[in-house]
Design a protein around this motif. Structure first.
Motif, mmCIF file in Angstrom:
data_model
loop_
_atom_site.group_PDB
_atom_site.id
_atom_site.type_symbol
_atom_site.label_atom_id
_atom_site.label_comp_id
_atom_site.label_asym_id
_atom_site.label_seq_id
_atom_site.Cartn_x
_atom_site.Cartn_y
_atom_site.Cartn_z
ATOM 1 N N LEU A 53 -20.646 36.006 -12.981
ATOM 2 C CA LEU A 53 -20.498 35.135 -11.817
ATOM 3 C C LEU A 53 -21.761 34.253 -11.802
ATOM 4 C CD1 LEU A 53 -18.930 34.182 -9.345
ATOM 5 C CD2 LEU A 53 -20.340 35.685 -7.979
ATOM 6 N N VAL A 54 -21.543 33.014 -12.361
ATOM 7 C CA VAL A 54 -22.531 31.865 -12.382
ATOM 8 C C VAL A 54 -22.697 31.296 -10.785
ATOM 9 C CG1 VAL A 54 -23.333 29.632 -13.351
ATOM 10 C CG2 VAL A 54 -21.693 31.316 -14.657
ATOM 11 N N VAL A 55 -23.971 31.415 -10.376
ATOM 12 C CA VAL A 55 -24.151 30.708 -9.109
ATOM 13 C C VAL A 55 -24.645 29.316 -9.516
ATOM 14 C CG1 VAL A 55 -25.516 31.168 -7.032
ATOM 15 C CG2 VAL A 55 -24.668 33.035 -8.200
ATOM 16 N N GLY A 56 -23.852 28.416 -9.398
ATOM 17 C CA GLY A 56 -24.348 27.046 -10.143
ATOM 18 C C GLY A 56 -23.237 26.099 -9.398
ATOM 19 N N SER A 57 -23.299 25.029 -10.232
ATOM 20 C CA SER A 57 -22.867 23.595 -9.772
ATOM 21 C C SER A 57 -21.378 23.525 -10.505
ATOM 22 C CB SER A 57 -23.594 22.173 -10.134
ATOM 23 O OG SER A 57 -23.758 22.521 -11.330
ATOM 24 N N ARG A 58 -20.717 22.418 -10.270
ATOM 25 C CA ARG A 58 -19.593 22.182 -11.076
ATOM 26 C C ARG A 58 -19.900 21.983 -12.475
ATOM 27 N NH1 ARG A 58 -15.408 22.314 -7.596
ATOM 28 N NH2 ARG A 58 -15.889 21.983 -5.360
ATOM 29 N N THR A 59 -21.193 21.228 -12.712
ATOM 30 C CA THR A 59 -21.612 20.873 -14.167
ATOM 31 C C THR A 59 -21.492 22.299 -14.832
ATOM 32 O OG1 THR A 59 -22.842 19.346 -13.249
ATOM 33 C CG2 THR A 59 -23.294 20.073 -15.508
ATOM 34 N N CYS A 60 -22.134 23.557 -14.161
ATOM 35 C CA CYS A 60 -22.162 24.626 -14.794
ATOM 36 C C CYS A 60 -20.807 25.379 -15.056
ATOM 37 C CB CYS A 60 -23.028 25.779 -13.922
ATOM 38 S SG CYS A 60 -24.503 25.083 -13.480
ATOM 39 N N ALA A 61 -19.975 25.137 -14.042
ATOM 40 C CA ALA A 61 -18.470 25.682 -14.320
ATOM 41 C C ALA A 61 -17.725 24.810 -15.288
ATOM 42 C CB ALA A 61 -17.716 25.318 -12.894
ATOM 43 N N THR A 80 -17.456 30.777 -11.367
ATOM 44 C CA THR A 80 -18.785 30.191 -10.902
ATOM 45 C C THR A 80 -18.460 30.179 -9.304
ATOM 46 O OG1 THR A 80 -18.729 28.664 -12.938
ATOM 47 C CG2 THR A 80 -20.095 27.921 -10.979
ATOM 48 N N ALA A 81 -19.713 30.385 -8.647
ATOM 49 C CA ALA A 81 -19.790 30.269 -7.280
ATOM 50 C C ALA A 81 -20.390 29.188 -7.149
ATOM 51 C CB ALA A 81 -20.611 31.317 -6.715
ATOM 52 N N ILE A 82 -19.850 28.066 -6.637
ATOM 53 C CA ILE A 82 -20.259 26.953 -6.690
ATOM 54 C C ILE A 82 -21.244 26.558 -5.430
ATOM 55 C CG2 ILE A 82 -19.938 24.189 -6.379
ATOM 56 C CD1 ILE A 82 -18.531 25.044 -8.944
ATOM 57 N N ILE A 83 -22.332 25.976 -5.956
ATOM 58 C CA ILE A 83 -23.210 25.481 -4.735
ATOM 59 C C ILE A 83 -22.856 24.208 -4.456
ATOM 60 C CG2 ILE A 83 -25.518 25.047 -4.183
ATOM 61 C CD1 ILE A 83 -26.471 27.289 -6.215
ATOM 62 N N ASP A 84 -22.404 23.946 -3.199
ATOM 63 C CA ASP A 84 -22.092 22.671 -2.971
ATOM 64 C C ASP A 84 -23.031 21.957 -1.816
ATOM 65 O OD1 ASP A 84 -21.732 23.776 -0.513
ATOM 66 O OD2 ASP A 84 -19.541 24.158 -0.733
ATOM 67 N N GLY A 90 -29.097 23.179 3.145
ATOM 68 C CA GLY A 90 -29.294 24.057 3.999
ATOM 69 C C GLY A 90 -28.547 24.257 5.136
ATOM 70 N N ILE A 91 -27.423 23.490 5.107
ATOM 71 C CA ILE A 91 -26.492 23.637 6.416
ATOM 72 C C ILE A 91 -25.729 25.080 6.260
ATOM 73 C CG2 ILE A 91 -24.290 22.873 7.389
ATOM 74 C CD1 ILE A 91 -25.037 20.207 6.521
ATOM 75 N N ALA A 92 -25.543 25.421 5.011
ATOM 76 C CA ALA A 92 -24.784 26.922 5.189
ATOM 77 C C ALA A 92 -25.912 27.812 4.545
ATOM 78 C CB ALA A 92 -23.894 26.814 3.997
#
Ligand code: SF4
Length: 440
Positions: A53-61, A80-84, A90-92
């Motif tokens: 499970l990549v914890v990254g961006s859409r680029t990583c995906a 990929t768990a997308i960091i949005d 920092g909202i989430a």
């Protein structure tokens, strides 16, 4: 966070290499290499009960999906768990989001036994502590699922270093074997471990040769099943099957294991010496060893020789990418007669590469690190017949009329061992044959 399931200034110096006549130069500047996420492609094929499970961006995906290519209809073992934007601003709470994604995933995928949380540039930027996340999730899912973490970030790793980081994290998760006090004067309990991801077909071929030499119980790491834990202690001797495993080797050494110095099992020369190192360490009789190696070696020589006519005398230039460059250069020069114009390597582990450096032709030009503009200039000045490089450089070089070989193919394709030596030679002869056909 959403889960997507796919589918400088040059600084140059020359240092003589101990025990060889080569001058290894170094340069630093802009690099053109993949990040360590790429390793997921071959690691997920090998470790069949693991999920990455990549914890990254859409680029990583996109990187992982496009490198994997063909996963549309399969139930994949990476995502990929997308960091949005909400995570980045920092909202989430990124930790809560990650826990939610992992819970969803593990509820749906009961076949997962080991979950790797793979760090990326974005997870580093927001300082998401994946080792703490792995501890927290382990407490929740143990013993059904083991949760580990490593970094595949482009800030920290290049291309093949992702495998090194992954294997090192696996070793850390193995229980420490208690020190044995009983003497073992005849080395009767010595165990051989082969380290580095190999295609199953290669592993099976190698296992047959070890058995023919009378070496039984050889283990391969990583194995197909992540729950199988090889016993690693002071009776373990290990052979590296891949040259990019510095951290993994360090972890094995810390547990008392001993690395057997050897070249890498690429081509006839490297594979023979690699098996010979195993035979020597395990006390195999010379006649038995030679008999076991005879037929596979002959088959490999015949298969390789078919490509020699085409490749002999051709000039080859390596851009640094996979850390496989030196063993490949040794194979192409010694067995196929190619001329090495420059061998670029991202990083050279002097001890792990010592036997390979001894086998290279004298005065081979080796460049460690990269300053891509200068290297392109040197490549153009050398007029090579074939250029080995990453995907980012291949298209522009092809457009300028150069024939290229993508270095990533050399990691995706089974190339180790005797039975693959002909295929390995063909990977280099095929682009030249294609060019001749197009020109004809
Ligand atoms: Fe790009 Fe970094 Fe993601 Fe790799 S980890 S794909 S270099 S953003």
């Amino acid at each position: 966070m959403n889960t997507v399931i796919p589918i400088q200034v040059a600084n140059k110096e020359s240092t003589p290499t101990p025990g060889s006549t080569h001058q290894i130069s170094q340069e630093r500047g802009q690099r053109e290499v993949f990040c360590g996420l790429t390793g997921i492609i071959w690691l997920h094929r090998k470790i069949q009960d693991a999920f990455f499970l990549v914890v990254g961006s859409r680029t990583c995906a996109h990187l992982v999906q496009s490198a994997a290519g063909v996963m549309i209809f399969a139930e994949p073992r990476f995502g990929t768990a997308i960091i949005d934007d909400r995570d980045l601003s920092g909202i989430a709470d990124a930790n809560e989001e990650l826990d939610r994604v992992v819970n969803q995933l593990l509820k749906r995928r009961r076949d997962i036994r080991t979950l790797f949380l793979v760090g990326s540039c974005p997870s580093e930027v927001i300082k998401l502590d994946l080792s703490r996340a792995a501890q927290r999730l382990n407490a929740q899912f143990n013993p059904a699922v083991k949760v580990l973490n490593y970094s595949g970030s482009g800030i920290e790793t290049t291309f093949t270093q992702g495998e090194d980081a992954c294997l090192a994290s696996l070793i850390e998760s193995f229980p420490v074997v208690a020190h044995r006090d009983e003497p073992d004067p005849d080395n009767a309990h010595k165990k051989l471990l082969i380290v580095g991801t190999l295609a199953d077909v290669v592993e099976d071929q190698m296992q047959r040769i070890f058995k023919a030499m009378g070496i039984h119980g050889v283990e391969f790491f990583p194995g197909r099943n992540s729950q199988h834990v090889p016993e690693i202690d002071e009776r373990t001797v290990y052979l590296l099957a891949q040259p990019f495993l510095a951290d993994t080797a360090k972890r094995l050494d810390a547990r008392g294991a001993t690395r057997l110095p050897a070249p890498y099992p690429l081509g006839v020369q490297g594979t023979s010496a690699w098996f010979e190192a195993a035979a020597l360490a395990m006390g195999v009789d010379d006649a038995v060893r030679d008999q076991a190696l005879l037929a596979p070696r002959q088959r490999a020589q015949t298969a390789t020789a078919k490509h020699r006519n085409l490749l002999q005398g051709k000039k080859i230039f390596f851009f640094p990418d996979s850390q496989l460059e030196i063993p490949l250069a040794r194979f192409l020069s010694n067995e196929l007669g190619m001329q090495l114009t420059e061998v670029g390597v991202p990083y050279i582990h002097r001890q792990h590469m010592a036997q390979e450096l001894e086998l290279l032709p004298p005065n081979t030009v080796i460049m460690e690190g990269q300053h891509v503009e200068r290297q392109i200039d040197r490549c153009e000045a050398a007029h090579p017949d074939l250029v080995v490089c990453g995907l980012g450089l291949a298209n522009p070089l092809e457009a300028k009329g150069y024939t290229t070989k993508w270095s990533i193919e050399l990691v995706f394709t089974p190339i180790q061992g005797f039975d693959q030596a002909g295929d390995l030679a063909e990977l280099f002869s095929r682009p030249l044959t294609r060019k001749h056909k197009i020109a004809a």
